[in-house]
Design an enzyme around this catalytic site. Structure first.
Site, PDB file in Angstrom:
ATOM      1  N   LYS A  67      -0.829  -1.321  -4.552  1.00  0.00           N
ATOM      2  CA  LYS A  67      -1.851  -0.271  -4.658  1.00  0.00           C
ATOM      3  C   LYS A  67      -1.092   1.049  -4.765  1.00  0.00           C
ATOM      4  O   LYS A  67      -0.572   1.570  -3.777  1.00  0.00           O
ATOM      5  CB  LYS A  67      -2.750  -0.305  -3.427  1.00  0.00           C
ATOM      6  N   TYR A  90       0.863  -1.184   0.000  1.00  0.00           N
ATOM      7  CA  TYR A  90       0.000   0.000   0.000  1.00  0.00           C
ATOM      8  C   TYR A  90       0.896   1.229   0.000  1.00  0.00           C
ATOM      9  O   TYR A  90       1.418   1.637   1.035  1.00  0.00           O
ATOM     10  CB  TYR A  90      -0.893  -0.044   1.239  1.00  0.00           C
TER      11      TYR A  90
END
Length: 300
Positions: free
Chosen positions: A163, A135
């Site tokens: 991500k 992330y």
């Protein structure tokens, strides 16, 4: 196909002032996403205020979500924590309950080095056995993943996806091409930043990690399906209908706006965790006006 693809919808986590999750409201949100047939649910992301919740409440939220989805779609869950040992335990909880993957950010009070982040992620992946999604969220963590660090992490067993943030829409295509060229085949490459995500999907990204999809999944699904079918014009047309909300997201933060949307849509009434304050009345009025202007197929 990549491990994770399509639309990953990130709902809020309704909770009271003591941080206890309102499971009835959460299940209502999750049922809405199930009805829309999103490709996956991103539970306890930044929009899900994971960092504000105890380990016990995170487990409760995940257990309720998995029961509500009943295996109809994968559930990705935030497992970030300030300490590596805490992140390991959270990831172990997620695996034991049946999550498909863990979303891990480089959260820290003290600025981290690349080597520290590498060890943190490698340890969580190795000791939990849960597939891990990198992330990259510099707007919150203030840590920037370099291409070299992403390449190192992608070679670690159990780290399966990333991500990415989106800043400039005209840079997404080249950024995605660079990652495709250097990351392993099958490594899922996705993007957040809703106002630029249509361009990311048109460029060929695997996944859109969407805040708005956690509350208005239908419109986001239409963008993703149009992009997947190669209809860039239709994806951009639908995206343009959402521009009033994108402007509000950028002005007030997507987190505050989606809490207001949940109330306006009569899905649930909850405030974000303190010290974050809900939108003032004038701003809520602007959110309501933007919602009224959406076409009917974009406001469900």
């Amino acid at each position: 196909m990549a491990f994770l693809s399509g639309l990953s919808a990130f709902p809020i986590t309704p909770a009271d002032r003591d941080g206890r999750v309102d499971t009835v409201a959460l299940r209502r949100l999750i049922a809405r996403l199930g009805d829309a047939q999103v490709d996956s649910i991103g539970l306890l992301g930044s929009t899900g205020t994971y960092i504000f919740l105890s380990r016990e409440e995170r487990r409760r939220a995940l257990a309720e979500t998995l029961e509500e989805t009943a295996g109809r779609m994968p559930v990705v869950v935030g497992v970030g924590a300030l300490r590596t040992d805490e992140a390991v335990r959270l990831a172990q909880d997620a695996k034991a309950l049946g999550a498909a993957a863990g979303l891990l950010a480089a959260a820290s009070y003290t600025p981290l080095t690349d080597d520290e982040v590498f060890e943190h992620f490698s340890t969580v992946a190795r000791e939990s056995g849960l597939p891990i999604i990198v992330y990259d969220n510099p707007g919150t963590t203030h840590f920037h993943f370099t291409p070299a660090l992403v390449n190192r992490l992608a070679k670690v067993g159990g780290i399966v996806a990333i991500k990415n943030p989106t800043n400039k829409s005209d840079a997404i295509k080249s950024h995605l091409a660079d990652q495709r060229r250097t990351l392993p085949e099958g490594f899922s490459i996705g993007y957040s930043g809703d106002w630029n995500a249509a361009e990311a999907m048109i460029a060929g990204a695997d996944t859109w990690y969407s805040v708005l999809a956690g509350i208005l999944p239908e419109a986001c699904m239409m963008i993703v399906r149009a992009a997947q079918q190669g209809d860039a014009a239709e994806a951009r047309r639908i995206d343009a209908t959402l521009s009033p909300l994108w402007s509000l997201f950028q002005e007030f933060s997507s987190l505050r706006v989606v809490y207001a949307l949940a109330e306006l849509l009569d899905i649930c009434r909850a405030d974000p965790p303190r010290p974050i304050l809900p939108l003032p009345a004038a701003a809520k009025d602007r959110v309501a006006a933007a919602l009224e202007c959406l076409p009917s197929d974009a406001s469900r």
